[in-house]
Design a protein around this motif. Structure first.
Motif, mmCIF file in Angstrom:
data_model
loop_
_atom_site.group_PDB
_atom_site.id
_atom_site.type_symbol
_atom_site.label_atom_id
_atom_site.label_comp_id
_atom_site.label_asym_id
_atom_site.label_seq_id
_atom_site.Cartn_x
_atom_site.Cartn_y
_atom_site.Cartn_z
ATOM 1 N N PHE A 170 -9.993 -6.542 -5.174
ATOM 2 C CA PHE A 170 -11.048 -5.693 -5.719
ATOM 3 C C PHE A 170 -12.268 -6.548 -6.049
ATOM 4 O O PHE A 170 -12.144 -7.737 -6.324
ATOM 5 C CB PHE A 170 -10.586 -4.988 -7.004
ATOM 6 N N MET A 171 -13.456 -5.919 -6.062
ATOM 7 C CA MET A 171 -14.654 -6.640 -6.486
ATOM 8 C C MET A 171 -15.314 -5.890 -7.639
ATOM 9 O O MET A 171 -15.761 -4.747 -7.485
ATOM 10 C CB MET A 171 -15.642 -6.825 -5.338
ATOM 11 N N ASP A 172 -15.361 -6.549 -8.798
ATOM 12 C CA ASP A 172 -16.039 -6.044 -9.993
ATOM 13 C C ASP A 172 -17.459 -6.599 -9.953
ATOM 14 O O ASP A 172 -17.670 -7.791 -10.166
ATOM 15 C CB ASP A 172 -15.280 -6.530 -11.235
ATOM 16 N N SER A 173 -18.430 -5.738 -9.659
ATOM 17 C CA SER A 173 -19.791 -6.207 -9.372
ATOM 18 C C SER A 173 -20.792 -5.694 -10.400
ATOM 19 O O SER A 173 -20.479 -4.830 -11.226
ATOM 20 C CB SER A 173 -20.212 -5.730 -7.975
ATOM 21 N N PRO A 174 -22.048 -6.171 -10.337
ATOM 22 C CA PRO A 174 -23.092 -5.709 -11.250
ATOM 23 C C PRO A 174 -23.613 -4.308 -10.934
ATOM 24 O O PRO A 174 -24.533 -3.834 -11.594
ATOM 25 C CB PRO A 174 -24.211 -6.745 -11.077
ATOM 26 N N MET A 175 -23.062 -3.643 -9.922
ATOM 27 C CA MET A 175 -23.472 -2.275 -9.614
ATOM 28 C C MET A 175 -22.708 -1.336 -10.536
ATOM 29 O O MET A 175 -21.586 -0.925 -10.252
ATOM 30 C CB MET A 175 -23.188 -1.947 -8.151
ATOM 31 N N VAL A 176 -23.303 -1.020 -11.687
ATOM 32 C CA VAL A 176 -22.602 -0.261 -12.708
ATOM 33 C C VAL A 176 -22.776 1.238 -12.483
ATOM 34 O O VAL A 176 -23.756 1.698 -11.878
ATOM 35 C CB VAL A 176 -23.061 -0.651 -14.130
ATOM 36 N N ASP A 194 -15.082 0.302 -1.860
ATOM 37 C CA ASP A 194 -14.071 -0.156 -0.911
ATOM 38 C C ASP A 194 -13.256 -1.272 -1.546
ATOM 39 O O ASP A 194 -13.622 -1.834 -2.589
ATOM 40 C CB ASP A 194 -14.769 -0.656 0.364
ATOM 41 N N PHE A 195 -12.134 -1.609 -0.932
ATOM 42 C CA PHE A 195 -11.309 -2.735 -1.361
ATOM 43 C C PHE A 195 -10.673 -3.331 -0.123
ATOM 44 O O PHE A 195 -10.896 -2.855 0.996
ATOM 45 C CB PHE A 195 -10.282 -2.315 -2.414
ATOM 46 N N ALA A 196 -9.921 -4.390 -0.299
ATOM 47 C CA ALA A 196 -9.297 -5.058 0.839
ATOM 48 C C ALA A 196 -7.812 -5.241 0.558
ATOM 49 O O ALA A 196 -7.393 -5.327 -0.601
ATOM 50 C CB ALA A 196 -9.958 -6.414 1.092
ATOM 51 N N ILE A 197 -7.012 -5.296 1.631
ATOM 52 C CA ILE A 197 -5.586 -5.551 1.462
ATOM 53 C C ILE A 197 -5.156 -6.652 2.428
ATOM 54 O O ILE A 197 -5.754 -6.848 3.490
ATOM 55 C CB ILE A 197 -4.728 -4.294 1.689
ATOM 56 N N THR A 198 -4.119 -7.370 2.024
ATOM 57 C CA THR A 198 -3.438 -8.313 2.904
ATOM 58 C C THR A 198 -1.959 -7.935 2.906
ATOM 59 O O THR A 198 -1.564 -6.906 2.348
ATOM 60 C CB THR A 198 -3.617 -9.766 2.435
ATOM 61 N N GLU A 199 -1.146 -8.760 3.510
ATOM 62 C CA GLU A 199 0.270 -8.424 3.616
ATOM 63 C C GLU A 199 0.925 -8.238 2.247
ATOM 64 O O GLU A 199 1.762 -7.347 2.063
ATOM 65 C CB GLU A 199 1.002 -9.511 4.397
ATOM 66 N N HIS A 200 0.523 -9.058 1.271
ATOM 67 C CA HIS A 200 1.179 -9.021 -0.034
ATOM 68 C C HIS A 200 0.238 -8.713 -1.189
ATOM 69 O O HIS A 200 0.699 -8.584 -2.329
ATOM 70 C CB HIS A 200 1.871 -10.363 -0.315
ATOM 71 N N HIS A 201 -1.062 -8.608 -0.952
ATOM 72 C CA HIS A 201 -2.025 -8.491 -2.046
ATOM 73 C C HIS A 201 -3.060 -7.398 -1.794
ATOM 74 O O HIS A 201 -3.278 -6.981 -0.657
ATOM 75 C CB HIS A 201 -2.762 -9.819 -2.253
ATOM 76 N N VAL A 202 -3.703 -6.964 -2.892
ATOM 77 C CA VAL A 202 -4.898 -6.134 -2.815
ATOM 78 C C VAL A 202 -6.033 -6.894 -3.502
ATOM 79 O O VAL A 202 -5.792 -7.686 -4.419
ATOM 80 C CB VAL A 202 -4.694 -4.758 -3.479
#
Length: 211
Positions: A112-118, A102-110
Motif C-alpha cells: 500500500f502507499m500512504d501518500s500526501p493526497m488526503v 490502487d495497490f500492488a500484490i506479490t506472491e506473499h505480500h500486499v
C-alpha cells in the motif's frame, strides 16, 4: 446511501460473477450482457467500500481487494477465495484519510502507499475539493504478508501513485513500479490537474520502488 453507486471504473470476472466496480461503494453484479443484477456485498460480509482495482492471483484463484475510508481506521484489506467467498478482512490504521486508488500484490505480500493526497470529506461538504495535497503528510510504503495482520511502513520521498504496473518479490526484496505524481499533479479544484486538460497536467514519472 448518500451518493449514487456509479460502478463505472472497472469490471472484473471472478467466481462466475461479473462485478462492476468503483471505489466509493460495494461492487455491482451485472450479467455478461451488462444487465444489472444488484449490489454484491459477499453475503453481507463486506463492510464499507471496495477498490475498483482488485488483483486476482492466477495460482490460487483468490481475489485481493481493499478500501480506503473517510473514517478510522481509514484502510481495510479483503481476501476473497476462488469460490467468491470473502474469507478475511483486516483493518489497517492510518494517520488520516488518504486517496489510495490502487495497490500492488506479490506472491506473499500486499503493498500500500500512504501518500500526501488526503481525502477531506468535510471540505467537500463545504464546497471545496475533496482531494488535496498535504505537504506535511509523510509518504510511506506499507508491506503486509497476505496471511498476516501487521504492516511494516517505510518512509520515502513525497509522491502519489495512482496506478501500479507490476510487483514481484525475489530473495527478500519486493519490487514494484508505477507512475509517480508530485504536488498538485492529481489534485482537484482550481489549478488542479483534474480541472485542466490532460495535456496541461504535470506528467507522471515512471518509477520503480524496492523494499
Amino acid at each position: 446511501g448518500p451518493m449514487k453507486n456509479l460502478a463505472n471504473t472497472h469490471i472484473v470476472h471472478h467466481a462466475g460473477r461479473y462485478l462492476a466496480l468503483w471505489e466509493a461503494g460495494p461492487p455491482t453484479e451485472v450479467t455478461a450482457d451488462l444487465v444489472t443484477v444488484g449490489i454484491h456485498d459477499f453475503d453481507g460480509r463486506l463492510d464499507g467500500g471496495f477498490t475498483a482495482h482488485t488483483k486476482i492471483d492466477p495460482r490460487t484463484g483468490e481475489m485481493l481487494a481493499f478500501a480506503y475510508l473517510p473514517f478510522a481506521p481509514f484502510l481495510r484489506y479483503h481476501q476473497i477465495d476462488a469460490d467468491g467467498m470473502l474469507t478475511r478482512s483486516v483493518d489497517i490504521e492510518l494517520p488520516e484519510a488518504v486517496v489510495m486508488h490502487d495497490f500492488a500484490i506479490t506472491e506473499h505480500h500486499v503493498v500500500f502507499m500512504d501518500s500526501p493526497m488526503v481525502l477531506d470529506v468535510m471540505a467537500a461538504l463545504n464546497g471545496d475539493p475533496m482531494f488535496r495535497w498535504d505537504p506535511d503528510h509523510q509518504t510511506r510504503v506499507g508491506v503486509m504478508r497476505r496471511d498476516g495482520q501487521e504492516v511494516t511502513w517505510h518512509e520515502t520521498e513525497a509522491a502519489y501513485v495512482n496506478h501500479f504496473w507490476n510487483a514481484w518479490e525475489d530473495d527478500g526484496v519486493i519490487t514494484f513500479a508505477g507512475s509517480r505524481l508530485e504536488g498538485v499533479a492529481y489534485t482537484a479544484g482550481k489549478d488542479g490537474a483534474m480541472d485542466r486538460e490532460g495535456a496541461d497536467a504535470e506528467a507522471g514519472l515512471p518509477t520503480r520502488y524496492k523494499v
